[in-house]
Design a protein around this motif. Structure first.
Motif, PDB file in Angstrom:
ATOM      1  N   TYR A 149      14.076 -19.474   3.878  1.00 26.31           N
ATOM      2  CA  TYR A 149      14.183 -18.672   2.650  1.00 26.31           C
ATOM      3  C   TYR A 149      13.393 -19.286   1.500  1.00 26.31           C
ATOM      4  CZ  TYR A 149      17.837 -15.837   4.787  1.00 26.31           C
ATOM      5  OH  TYR A 149      18.535 -14.975   5.597  1.00 26.31           O
ATOM      6  N   VAL A 166      16.406 -13.549  -1.700  1.00 25.93           N
ATOM      7  CA  VAL A 166      17.131 -14.505  -2.538  1.00 25.93           C
ATOM      8  C   VAL A 166      17.241 -13.915  -3.940  1.00 25.93           C
ATOM      9  CG1 VAL A 166      17.141 -16.826  -3.518  1.00 25.93           C
ATOM     10  CG2 VAL A 166      16.273 -16.468  -1.196  1.00 25.93           C
ATOM     11  N   VAL A 177      21.769 -14.623  -1.045  1.00 27.66           N
ATOM     12  CA  VAL A 177      20.783 -13.735  -0.431  1.00 27.66           C
ATOM     13  C   VAL A 177      21.430 -12.374  -0.215  1.00 27.66           C
ATOM     14  CG1 VAL A 177      19.333 -13.349   1.593  1.00 27.66           C
ATOM     15  CG2 VAL A 177      19.668 -15.673   0.733  1.00 27.66           C
TER      16      VAL A 177
END
Length: 76
Positions: free
Chosen positions: A45, A59, A54
């Motif tokens: 991520y 995110v 998330v």
């Protein structure tokens, strides 16, 4: 909606998960809530600070988030 809390299991990560769970229940949001503690998956991520939130693969928040901030992020 798919919601993940990224973190290594620290107190801050657990607190964020609990606040997110509270908001989801309070607002009646249809969502799948999960924790991601695997560092390899967290690194995918591209986040440098934990915990992170998330939503649907994106995110949307990092660090300590208040209940009100979480409500805003989940109702966008």
């Amino acid at each position: 909606m798919e919601i993940k809390v990224l973190g290594t299991g620290c107190a801050g990560c657990k607190a964020l998960y609990e606040r997110v769970e509270q908001v989801v229940n309070e607002l009646g949001i249809q969502a799948t809530l999960s924790k991601e503690e695997d560092l390899i998956k967290i690194m995918a991520y591209n986040v440098m600070s934990l915990p992170a939130l998330v939503v649907d693969g994106k995110v949307v928040g990092k660090g300590k988030l208040s209940t009100d901030e979480i409500k805003v992020l989940l109702t966008r």
